[in-house]
Design a protein around this motif. Structure first.
Motif, PDB file in Angstrom:
ATOM      1  N   ILE A   1       0.843  -1.200   0.000  1.00 28.24           N
ATOM      2  CA  ILE A   1       0.000   0.000   0.000  1.00 28.24           C
ATOM      3  C   ILE A   1       0.870   1.239   0.000  1.00 28.24           C
ATOM      4  O   ILE A   1       0.681   2.172  -0.793  1.00 28.24           O
ATOM      5  N   ILE A   2       1.847   1.273   0.893  1.00 31.94           N
ATOM      6  CA  ILE A   2       2.741   2.424   0.999  1.00 31.94           C
ATOM      7  C   ILE A   2       3.670   2.494  -0.211  1.00 31.94           C
ATOM      8  O   ILE A   2       3.870   3.560  -0.795  1.00 31.94           O
ATOM      9  N   ALA A   3       4.225   1.350  -0.610  1.00 32.90           N
ATOM     10  CA  ALA A   3       5.197   1.334  -1.707  1.00 32.90           C
ATOM     11  C   ALA A   3       4.578   1.787  -3.028  1.00 32.90           C
ATOM     12  O   ALA A   3       5.171   2.592  -3.761  1.00 32.90           O
ATOM     13  N   LEU A   4       3.388   1.299  -3.342  1.00 31.23           N
ATOM     14  CA  LEU A   4       2.771   1.637  -4.626  1.00 31.23           C
ATOM     15  C   LEU A   4       2.301   3.088  -4.672  1.00 31.23           C
ATOM     16  O   LEU A   4       2.414   3.750  -5.707  1.00 31.23           O
ATOM     17  N   LEU A   5       1.777   3.581  -3.565  1.00 32.19           N
ATOM     18  CA  LEU A   5       1.370   4.988  -3.534  1.00 32.19           C
ATOM     19  C   LEU A   5       2.563   5.904  -3.762  1.00 32.19           C
ATOM     20  O   LEU A   5       2.483   6.884  -4.514  1.00 32.19           O
TER      21      LEU A   5
ATOM     22  N   PHE B   1       5.503   9.393  -7.885  1.00 32.32           N
ATOM     23  CA  PHE B   1       6.652   9.831  -8.674  1.00 32.32           C
ATOM     24  C   PHE B   1       6.478   9.553 -10.165  1.00 32.32           C
ATOM     25  O   PHE B   1       7.088  10.221 -11.007  1.00 32.32           O
ATOM     26  N   LEU B   2       5.650   8.554 -10.501  1.00 31.73           N
ATOM     27  CA  LEU B   2       5.446   8.202 -11.917  1.00 31.73           C
ATOM     28  C   LEU B   2       4.400   9.059 -12.615  1.00 31.73           C
ATOM     29  O   LEU B   2       4.242   8.956 -13.838  1.00 31.73           O
ATOM     30  N   MET B   3       3.683   9.877 -11.862  1.00 30.84           N
ATOM     31  CA  MET B   3       2.593  10.654 -12.450  1.00 30.84           C
ATOM     32  C   MET B   3       3.010  11.517 -13.656  1.00 30.84           C
ATOM     33  O   MET B   3       2.291  11.569 -14.657  1.00 30.84           O
TER      34      MET B   3
ATOM     35  N   LEU C   1      -4.298   8.865 -18.056  1.00 26.70           N
ATOM     36  CA  LEU C   1      -3.681   7.832 -17.237  1.00 26.70           C
ATOM     37  C   LEU C   1      -3.532   8.231 -15.763  1.00 26.70           C
ATOM     38  O   LEU C   1      -3.773   7.398 -14.874  1.00 26.70           O
ATOM     39  N   PRO C   2      -3.136   9.455 -15.438  1.00 21.52           N
ATOM     40  CA  PRO C   2      -3.033   9.809 -14.012  1.00 21.52           C
ATOM     41  C   PRO C   2      -4.342   9.628 -13.255  1.00 21.52           C
ATOM     42  O   PRO C   2      -4.345   9.155 -12.110  1.00 21.52           O
ATOM     43  N   ALA C   3      -5.463   9.976 -13.891  1.00 24.61           N
ATOM     44  CA  ALA C   3      -6.756   9.833 -13.217  1.00 24.61           C
ATOM     45  C   ALA C   3      -7.093   8.364 -12.962  1.00 24.61           C
ATOM     46  O   ALA C   3      -7.620   8.008 -11.899  1.00 24.61           O
ATOM     47  N   PHE C   4      -6.782   7.497 -13.953  1.00 24.45           N
ATOM     48  CA  PHE C   4      -7.050   6.075 -13.760  1.00 24.45           C
ATOM     49  C   PHE C   4      -6.162   5.491 -12.671  1.00 24.45           C
ATOM     50  O   PHE C   4      -6.613   4.688 -11.847  1.00 24.45           O
ATOM     51  N   ALA C   5      -4.894   5.880 -12.642  1.00 27.60           N
ATOM     52  CA  ALA C   5      -3.988   5.396 -11.603  1.00 27.60           C
ATOM     53  C   ALA C   5      -4.461   5.855 -10.228  1.00 27.60           C
ATOM     54  O   ALA C   5      -4.396   5.108  -9.247  1.00 27.60           O
TER      55      ALA C   5
END
Length: 478
Positions: free
Chosen positions: A7-11, A16-18, A28-32
């Motif tokens: 949970i913490i790692a993916l958030l 940073f990938l946004m 894509l940012p909205a879907f992520a």
């Protein structure tokens, strides 16, 4: 089961990938931003349903507690994790059809990261780190509207929040000097029968720091300005996500580390003052969002008051009422603030031109906040009044009844205006409307059949109240 550390790692990773996702496709940012809280919710619910009563320790870096940083997962932390991420899912869902800069999604994910980290961590210093992540992203979100009221609120929040964070960190430093550890369970073990004056001082510092994020008097002067100036769905984050992570931490460290009548008396006074002052301020407001902001502050004060009652009279039902009130407040205020998007941007309490759907959604949310029968809020407020009667605290009983009447007056004033006003046709965001319908159905359904919420809440509170098991498992690093 999926490791909750993801949970913490993916958030953090996707925050940073946004920029890259925004370059690949503007949607894509909205879907992520939707997928990540949905994943978090899946993980939290899965663990809540399948985990044994014994807490789970998640070690990092190969070190066992209390020597390493660890996550501590029990049903109480999972309950709040579910609440926070469920709100996050519906907020993110409402953004899917709208154009948002990828920088907004970065802040949203960092906000969710801070809240989730606060709930999952078993380490006091990391609780400070996640509080700072939560606060810094909140400062930026509060001022993202870039208008004078929003910027004023954000600057006030930044100043008061920085002072509060300094007090919290100072309290953590003092506890470390006294105990030689930062692990929450290990500190609780070492302080069980030996609380010195310096420990009381540390507790006061830490609680003062948390009063800012939990919107408690007198460190909540920033909150009405932020609620009024921020975008409506950012106001949802403040009322239903940010404050809920902070009050979780306040409950956790008070019950485990500072379990003393002095601290409960402090919380009782602060909670009562917050409730009374906020509700009378709400009564005096003309701006609708500012009124809702003061109402939100008042509900936080009432929840802290109920928690303090538990500490003073050892009545488990008081803790149950406090947590149930938090659930009701999170859902009802999410409904009310998100619904403001379907109403006038600068709505006043005399608003008279709203589409019928928005009027109905506002009425359901307001009735649940007031504790009207057949809504979830009714069970929380009737429980608080019942406890006060059973324990013969008649002064508090009649005072709270009076404040409930004040609350009912200003909410019914708005509801009456809405249903007597002119009906207008306004184009609605269908995904936002779906979120509002889900929130309203939950409040009403649980008002009639609250067994689901009650059973999950009882499981969560049983995990917290069995302090000895938590301390022995976490501090032992099993």
């Amino acid at each position: 089961m999926v490791n909750p550390i993801l949970i913490i790692a993916l958030l953090l990773l996707f925050a940073f990938l946004m920029p890259l996702l925004g370059l690949l496709h503007r949607r894509l940012p909205a879907f992520a931003t939707l997928i990540l809280p949905a994943f978090n919710l899946y993980v939290a619910v899965n663990h809540f349903l399948k985990m044994d009563f014994i807490p789970v320790v998640i070690k990092t870096g190969g070190f066992r507690p209390p020597f390493g940083i660890n996550l501590a997962v029990d049903h109480f932390s999972l309950f709040f994790l579910i609440l926070v991420n469920a709100i996050g899912v519906f907020i993110a869902l409402s953004y899917l059809l709208e154009e948002q800069d990828y920088r907004f999604h970065i802040l949203f994910l960092l906000n969710l990261l801070g809240a989730s980290g606060i709930i999952l961590t078993g380490d006091l210093f990391n609780s400070f780190v996640f509080l700072e992540i939560l606060a810094i992203s909140s400062y930026a979100l509060a001022g993202s509207r870039k208008e004078k009221p929003a910027l004023e609120g954000a600057i006030k929040y930044l100043i008061i929040g920085s002072i509060g964070a300094s007090f919290y960190l100072l309290g953590v430093f003092i506890l470390y000097k006294v105990t030689g550890t930062l692990n929450i369970a290990d500190i609780a073990l070492k302080l069980q029968n030996a609380k010195s004056g310096i420990v009381y001082l540390a507790g006061m510092f830490m609680l003062v720091g948390l009063f800012v994020e939990t919107e408690l008097f007198p460190l909540n002067t920033w909150a009405p300005d932020v609620y009024q100036g921020a975008y409506n769905r950012i106001a949802v984050q403040f009322s239903s996500l940010i404050s809920k992570a902070a009050i979780y931490l306040l409950f956790r460290i008070t019950f485990l580390i500072f379990d003393d009548p002095l601290f409960y008396k402090l919380l009782l006074v602060v909670g009562l003052l917050t409730f009374v002052v906020a509700e009378f301020n709400a009564l005096a407001q003309k701006d609708l969002k500012r009124m809702l902001g003061y109402s939100s502050i008042g509900q936080m004060g009432l929840a802290v008051l109920a928690f303090a009652l538990y500490g003073m009279i050892s009545h488990p039902e008081a803790f149950f009422a406090a947590t149930l009130l938090i659930v009701n407040h999170a859902i009802a205020k999410a409904l009310l603030f998100a619904n403001m998007d379907n109403m006038s941007e600068n709505a006043t309490i005399d608003i008279r031109s709203v589409n019928p759907f928005s009027s109905l959604m506002f009425a359901i949310g307001a009735l649940s906040v007031m504790g009207f029968p057949f809504t979830l809020g009714f069970w929380a407020k009737i429980e608080i009044l019942g406890i006060l009667l059973r324990t013969n605290l008649l002064f508090l009983f009649f005072l709270i009844i009076l404040i409930f009447m004040v609350e009912a007056f200003y909410y019914f004033r708005v509801i009456t205006n809405l249903f007597r006003g002119e009906t207008v046709c306004r184009r609605l965001n269908p995904l936002l409307a779906l979120s509002l319908v889900v929130f309203s159905i939950f409040l009403v359904y649980q008002g009639f059949y609250p067994i689901f919420t009650f059973s999950w809440l009882n499981r969560a509170l049983n995990a917290l109240l069995n302090k000895a098991i938590y301390i022995s498992i976490i501090a032992g690093g099993l």
